[in-house]
Write an enzyme that holds these catalytic residues in place. Structure first.
Site, PDB file in Angstrom:
ATOM      1  N   LEU A  91     -29.207  30.778 176.851  1.00  0.00           N
ATOM      2  CA  LEU A  91     -29.416  29.770 177.881  1.00  0.00           C
ATOM      3  C   LEU A  91     -29.993  28.537 177.194  1.00  0.00           C
ATOM      4  CD1 LEU A  91     -31.118  31.827 180.764  1.00  0.00           C
ATOM      5  CD2 LEU A  91     -28.722  31.102 180.634  1.00  0.00           C
ATOM      6  N   ASP A  92     -29.643  27.365 177.697  1.00  0.00           N
ATOM      7  CA  ASP A  92     -30.209  26.137 177.159  1.00  0.00           C
ATOM      8  C   ASP A  92     -31.719  26.131 177.356  1.00  0.00           C
ATOM      9  OD1 ASP A  92     -27.633  25.231 176.577  1.00  0.00           O
ATOM     10  OD2 ASP A  92     -27.411  24.314 178.548  1.00  0.00           O
ATOM     11  N   LYS A  93     -32.410  25.355 176.549  1.00  0.00           N
ATOM     12  CA  LYS A  93     -33.873  25.283 176.590  1.00  0.00           C
ATOM     13  C   LYS A  93     -34.397  25.064 178.008  1.00  0.00           C
ATOM     14  CE  LYS A  93     -37.607  22.251 174.897  1.00  0.00           C
ATOM     15  NZ  LYS A  93     -37.780  21.376 176.077  1.00  0.00           N
TER      16      LYS A  93
ATOM     17  N   THR B  46     -32.774  25.433 180.886  1.00  0.00           N
ATOM     18  CA  THR B  46     -32.177  26.297 181.915  1.00  0.00           C
ATOM     19  C   THR B  46     -32.999  27.579 181.972  1.00  0.00           C
ATOM     20  OG1 THR B  46     -29.946  25.426 181.545  1.00  0.00           O
ATOM     21  CG2 THR B  46     -30.119  27.568 182.621  1.00  0.00           C
TER      22      THR B  46
ATOM     23  N   ARG C 203     -22.906  22.459 183.418  1.00  0.00           N
ATOM     24  CA  ARG C 203     -23.345  21.073 183.319  1.00  0.00           C
ATOM     25  C   ARG C 203     -22.162  20.127 183.111  1.00  0.00           C
ATOM     26  NH1 ARG C 203     -27.813  21.516 178.697  1.00  0.00           N
ATOM     27  NH2 ARG C 203     -28.147  19.308 179.218  1.00  0.00           N
TER      28      ARG C 203
END
Length: 302
Positions: free
Chosen positions: A136-138, A140, A236
Site C-alpha cells: 500500500l502507498d505510504k 493509503t 488514484r
C-alpha cells in the site's frame, strides 16, 4: 559523492541532458538521473540546467553521483494492528503515513521493521521486503496480507496474479459521480513525461477498477472500489482519468483540496481462501479517524 565530467562531442549535439547522462550512466534509471538534475547535482558550463536542456557540442558537463544509502534492517517494537494471524500468514491494518518497507530515505520506522520484531517472515523478496506480497502507498491506510513462510508467499503471489484475492477500498473523490455503479477499464503504465508517476497509457498493463457510489455530497462522492487488477497507484490514476481525483492526493489530485494528510483512500476488506488450509478468510477494517472526519466536514458544508 563521486564527481564525473564530460565534454559534449558532435554525436550528442542537441541531445537532451537527461538522455545523455542516462547513456553515460547505464546502471542508473532515467528517473534517477532526472532527480540528480533537479537536486542541482548536474552542472552545464558551471551552471545548473533543466532535464530537457539540449546539449551543445563543446558543453562541459559535471555531475556528482550520490553515495548509495547503506542501512541495516533492524527490528522495531510497534503496536501493530493485526487482524488475523496463524503460522503461515497474517493480515495487518497499516496506518496512514507508514511506509511499507525500507528504501532510500526511509531506513527505519517502516511496517517491515515492526513485523520482523513480531514474527519470522518469508525471505522470497529479499532482505528489505520480507513477507511483502503486495503493498500500500505510504498515505493509503488499510489491510495487507503478509507471508510468514515461503510456501505461503509463493501461493499468495499466485493467487494475486490470478485475481483470487478480493481487495476492496473506500475513497472520497472530488465531484459528484452520477452513476451508482461503474467500471474503469484503462491500461496503466509509467507516465512518459514523468517516470515517478503512473498514467493511463496506450499499450500499458491491463487495469480494471469496479466501483459503486456509497454516498454523495455537494462536490464530493464517497465510493467503494473493488480491484480486479492491482497496478501501482491504480485507484488514484483511474479516478483522475475519469475526472474525479481522490481528495488529498498530492500526486494525482487537485491543487485545491482538503487537508487529509495524503489521499483519502483506505483498504477496507480482504477476502481469500487460505493458501495452505483453503479456509475462507475475510478481514475488515474501519477507515482511520481522519477519513471519517473528512466525511463529516464535507457533510456539514452547504
Amino acid at each position: 559523492m563521486t564527481k564525473q565530467s564530460v565534454l559534449v562531442e558532435e554525436q550528442f549535439h542537441t541531445t537532451r541532458l537527461d538522455k545523455l547522462l542516462t547513456t553515460l550512466n547505464p546502471e542508473e534509471s532515467r528517473s534517477q538521473i532526472q532527480s540528480w538534475i533537479k537536486d542541482g547535482l548536474v552542472q552545464v558550463n558551471g551552471k545548473k540546467a533543466k532535464t530537457n536542456y539540449r546539449c551543445q557540442q563543446g558543453d562541459f558537463i559535471e555531475w556528482e553521483i550520490p553515495e548509495e544509502e547503506v542501512f541495516e534492517l533492524k527490528p522495531e517494537s510497534m503496536d501493530l494492528d493485526i487482524r488475523y494471524e496463524d503460522e503461515h500468514l497474517l493480515v495487518v491494518n497499516k496506518p496512514k503515513g507508514m511506509v511499507v518497507h525500507p528504501a532510500a530515505g526511509h531506513s527505519d520506522g517502516t511496517l517491515v521493521n515492526g513485523l520482523i520484531a513480531h514474527t519470522e517472515l518469508s525471505d522470497i523478496n529479499g532482505d528489505f521486503r520480507p513477507g511483502i506480497v503486495h503493498r500500500l502507498d505510504k498515505d493509503t491506510s488499510g489491510l495487507m496480507v503478509v507471508a510468514k513462510t515461503n510456501d505461503a508467499h509463493e501461493k499468495l503471489a499466485t493467487m494475486l496474479r490470478e485475481r483470487n484475492v478480493k481487495r476492496q477500498y473506500q475513497a472520497i473523490v472530488h465531484g459528484e459521480i452520477e452513476h451508482e455503479l461503474g467500471t474503469i477499464e484503462a491500461p496503466i503504465s509509467r507516465d512518459p513525461s514523468d517516470r515517478k508517476r503512473m498514467a493511463v497509457v496506450d499499450h500499458g498493463k491491463e487495469a480494471i477498477t469496479h466501483f459503486r457510489v456509497h454516498e454523495r455530497f455537494p462536490n464530493y462522492t464517497h465510493v467503494v472500489c473493488d480491484l480486479e487488477t492491482g497496478r501501482t497507484h491504480q485507484i488514484r490514476v483511474h479516478f483522475k482519468y475519469i475526472g474525479f481525483p481522490i481528495v488529498g492526493d498530492p500526486k494525482y489530485g487537485q491543487r485545491k483540496t482538503l487537508d487529509t494528510e495524503g489521499q483519502a483512500l483506505h483498504a477496507r476488506r480482504l477476502e481469500f481462501n487460505h493458501p495452505i488450509t483453503s479456509e475462507k478468510i475475510i478481514v475488515t477494517a474501519d477507515a482511520p479517524a481522519i477519513f471519517k472526519e473528512t466525511l463529516k466536514e464535507i457533510d456539514r458544508r452547504p
